[in-house]
Design an enzyme around this catalytic site. Sequence first.
Site, PDB file in Angstrom:
ATOM      1  N   ALA A   1      21.881 -16.710  34.439  1.00  0.00           N
ATOM      2  CA  ALA A   1      21.240 -16.051  35.581  1.00  0.00           C
ATOM      3  C   ALA A   1      19.722 -16.230  35.572  1.00  0.00           C
ATOM      4  O   ALA A   1      19.099 -16.290  36.629  1.00  0.00           O
ATOM      5  CB  ALA A   1      21.603 -14.566  35.591  1.00  0.00           C
TER       6      ALA A   1
ATOM      7  N   ASP B   1      23.914  -4.716  23.602  1.00  0.00           N
ATOM      8  CA  ASP B   1      23.305  -3.698  22.752  1.00  0.00           C
ATOM      9  C   ASP B   1      21.784  -3.644  22.854  1.00  0.00           C
ATOM     10  O   ASP B   1      21.160  -2.763  22.272  1.00  0.00           O
ATOM     11  CB  ASP B   1      23.693  -3.950  21.291  1.00  0.00           C
ATOM     12  CG  ASP B   1      25.184  -3.780  21.067  1.00  0.00           C
ATOM     13  OD1 ASP B   1      25.800  -2.972  21.787  1.00  0.00           O
ATOM     14  OD2 ASP B   1      25.720  -4.461  20.174  1.00  0.00           O
TER      15      ASP B   1
ATOM     16  N   HIS C   1      17.897  -6.828  26.794  1.00  0.00           N
ATOM     17  CA  HIS C   1      17.883  -8.173  27.371  1.00  0.00           C
ATOM     18  C   HIS C   1      18.573  -8.197  28.736  1.00  0.00           C
ATOM     19  O   HIS C   1      18.102  -8.842  29.670  1.00  0.00           O
ATOM     20  CB  HIS C   1      18.559  -9.152  26.404  1.00  0.00           C
ATOM     21  CG  HIS C   1      18.560 -10.561  26.878  1.00  0.00           C
ATOM     22  ND1 HIS C   1      17.428 -11.333  26.912  1.00  0.00           N
ATOM     23  CD2 HIS C   1      19.561 -11.343  27.349  1.00  0.00           C
ATOM     24  CE1 HIS C   1      17.727 -12.527  27.385  1.00  0.00           C
ATOM     25  NE2 HIS C   1      19.012 -12.559  27.658  1.00  0.00           N
TER      26      HIS C   1
END
Length: 155
Positions: A57, A86, A89
């Site tokens: 993306a 987690d 990002h």
Amino acid sequence: MSHYEGDLRTPESARFAILASRWNARITDTLVAGARQSLAGNGIAEANIDVIRVPGAWELPLVAARLAAAHEHAAILTLGCVIRGDTRHYEHVADRCAEGLMRVQLDFGVPVLNGVLAVERVEDAEARAGGSHGNKGEEVALAALEMVNLLEQLP
């Protein structure tokens, strides 16, 4: 008073770009298939649909800008899938991708449809890629057709 509203009719010569990430390919492949099917079902010839793949993306806005600058496509459909992990990002990728795609659309005056799923879990993506929430690729294609028609009408 004038009233403008797009519909699904587009010129036969209109070309469309489907720009899709390869990341989360099982999801994005389903989105691409839905977009292609929706365009074809509304009279767009396969020869007028270009499918371009990018790694993820994050790369979508750059390639969308290159395509928009060439002025060869009536609309650019962007498809991808970013799933929360987690770390933060996910937020950086999803937010910057959306901002970049909007900038391309405004800078070049070409509809750039954002079909990048930003979801919490893979099950959420599956639901939006042909599952219980439909296929967002199909929805993006319909929005692209409508925007092309609307922009043709506007003064």
